[in-house]
Design an enzyme around this catalytic site. Sequence first.
Site, PDB file in Angstrom:
ATOM      1  N   GLY A  79      10.014  16.838 -26.604  1.00 47.90           N
ATOM      2  CA  GLY A  79      10.979  17.682 -25.563  1.00 47.90           C
ATOM      3  C   GLY A  79      11.228  16.700 -24.363  1.00 47.90           C
ATOM      4  O   GLY A  79      10.547  15.756 -24.214  1.00 47.90           O
TER       5      GLY A  79
ATOM      6  N   HIS B  19       5.937  23.636 -21.082  1.00 49.69           N
ATOM      7  CA  HIS B  19       5.932  22.311 -20.388  1.00 49.69           C
ATOM      8  C   HIS B  19       7.277  21.971 -19.958  1.00 49.69           C
ATOM      9  O   HIS B  19       7.390  21.428 -18.891  1.00 49.69           O
ATOM     10  CB  HIS B  19       5.367  21.462 -21.564  1.00 49.69           C
ATOM     11  CG  HIS B  19       5.290  20.038 -21.225  1.00 49.69           C
ATOM     12  ND1 HIS B  19       4.173  19.285 -20.896  1.00 49.69           N
ATOM     13  CD2 HIS B  19       6.459  19.006 -21.012  1.00 49.69           C
ATOM     14  CE1 HIS B  19       4.482  17.952 -20.669  1.00 49.69           C
ATOM     15  NE2 HIS B  19       5.909  17.965 -20.583  1.00 49.69           N
ATOM     16  N   GLU B  20       8.534  22.119 -20.906  1.00 47.74           N
ATOM     17  CA  GLU B  20       9.816  21.744 -20.334  1.00 47.74           C
ATOM     18  C   GLU B  20      10.234  22.718 -19.200  1.00 47.74           C
ATOM     19  O   GLU B  20      10.738  22.260 -18.415  1.00 47.74           O
ATOM     20  CB  GLU B  20      10.591  21.643 -21.645  1.00 47.74           C
ATOM     21  CG  GLU B  20      10.320  20.832 -22.577  1.00 47.74           C
ATOM     22  CD  GLU B  20       9.778  19.267 -22.373  1.00 47.74           C
ATOM     23  OE1 GLU B  20      10.579  18.774 -21.397  1.00 47.74           O
ATOM     24  OE2 GLU B  20       8.894  18.908 -22.935  1.00 47.74           O
TER      25      GLU B  20
ATOM     26  N   GLN C 198      13.772  14.766 -16.023  1.00 48.76           N
ATOM     27  CA  GLN C 198      13.165  13.659 -16.363  1.00 48.76           C
ATOM     28  C   GLN C 198      14.275  12.334 -16.596  1.00 48.76           C
ATOM     29  O   GLN C 198      13.660  11.244 -16.793  1.00 48.76           O
ATOM     30  CB  GLN C 198      12.531  13.742 -17.731  1.00 48.76           C
ATOM     31  CG  GLN C 198      11.464  14.719 -17.794  1.00 48.76           C
ATOM     32  CD  GLN C 198      10.695  14.761 -19.117  1.00 48.76           C
ATOM     33  OE1 GLN C 198      10.990  15.706 -19.817  1.00 48.76           O
ATOM     34  NE2 GLN C 198       9.604  14.122 -19.109  1.00 48.76           N
TER      35      GLN C 198
ATOM     36  N   HIS D  89       9.138  21.357 -15.802  1.00 44.90           N
ATOM     37  CA  HIS D  89       9.803  20.528 -15.446  1.00 44.90           C
ATOM     38  C   HIS D  89      11.012  20.813 -14.432  1.00 44.90           C
ATOM     39  O   HIS D  89      11.391  20.148 -13.347  1.00 44.90           O
ATOM     40  CB  HIS D  89      10.347  19.445 -16.378  1.00 44.90           C
ATOM     41  CG  HIS D  89       9.353  18.320 -17.094  1.00 44.90           C
ATOM     42  ND1 HIS D  89       9.026  17.585 -16.186  1.00 44.90           N
ATOM     43  CD2 HIS D  89       8.973  18.215 -18.175  1.00 44.90           C
ATOM     44  CE1 HIS D  89       8.170  16.602 -17.251  1.00 44.90           C
ATOM     45  NE2 HIS D  89       8.069  17.286 -18.428  1.00 44.90           N
TER      46      HIS D  89
ATOM     47  N   CYS E 234       3.555  13.651 -22.194  1.00 44.88           N
ATOM     48  CA  CYS E 234       4.997  14.014 -21.339  1.00 44.88           C
ATOM     49  C   CYS E 234       5.368  12.631 -21.448  1.00 44.88           C
ATOM     50  O   CYS E 234       4.655  11.382 -21.062  1.00 44.88           O
ATOM     51  CB  CYS E 234       4.713  14.315 -20.036  1.00 44.88           C
ATOM     52  SG  CYS E 234       6.029  14.509 -19.087  1.00 44.88           S
ATOM     53  N   LEU E 235       6.721  12.377 -21.760  1.00 43.48           N
ATOM     54  CA  LEU E 235       7.464  11.014 -21.565  1.00 43.48           C
ATOM     55  C   LEU E 235       7.627  10.602 -20.182  1.00 43.48           C
ATOM     56  O   LEU E 235       7.843   9.464 -19.852  1.00 43.48           O
ATOM     57  CB  LEU E 235       9.161  11.350 -22.184  1.00 43.48           C
ATOM     58  CG  LEU E 235       8.768  11.593 -23.642  1.00 43.48           C
ATOM     59  CD1 LEU E 235      10.229  11.975 -24.079  1.00 43.48           C
ATOM     60  CD2 LEU E 235       8.206  10.516 -24.537  1.00 43.48           C
TER      61      LEU E 235
HETATM   62 NI    NI Z   1       7.249  16.326 -19.955  1.00 42.53          NI
END
Ligand code: NI
Length: 181
Positions: free
Chosen positions: A47, A144-145, A52, A148, A102-103
């Site tokens: 994701g 999660h997304e 991000q 953000h 998480c990236l």
């Molecule tokens: Ni993330």
Amino acid sequence: MAILKIARMGHPVLLQRAASVPDPTAPAVQRLIADMTETMLDAGGVGLAAPQVHESIRLFVYFVPGGRASDDPDDKPQPITTLINPVITADGPAQSLRWEGCLSIPGLRAAVPRYDRIIVDATLPDGQSVTFRASFFHAGVIQHENDHLDGILYPMRMTDHRLFGFNEELARYPADLPVLS
Ligand code: NI
């Protein structure tokens, strides 16, 4: 298409509440979605949310790999999907701790409480509205997304900070980890 730079935890863009997307079908939005998809796959994530990649607008891309899905009908594998201006509602009070990374927080993961079942309302890139249910892994990715878009990173959701570590270390001592659902 292009691979975009991913903001890491500490960058203020990750703490902002993102703005609604006025026209989900706009060419600039379509380009961003294509670039975000390429960036997510290049980085090995499941994701990626627009903040991000330094775009503080309410959309994210995600997918559910076959190996992460379960038998639940709302937790099946999902192709790469874009949700724009999503609204997430818990479908019941049940929550479970689920491992996530998480990236924007590379190399780490943690057990984070997420609702088991959610109802999702969103707009797709073609402008169509959708409503669907998601459960377990599928629901966790979306929560999660979606976080953000509200400037929330997963450490801000954690309830047991002992269940937080570097991927290599956690993989080295699996017997010391609790079994999560
Ligand atoms: Ni993330």
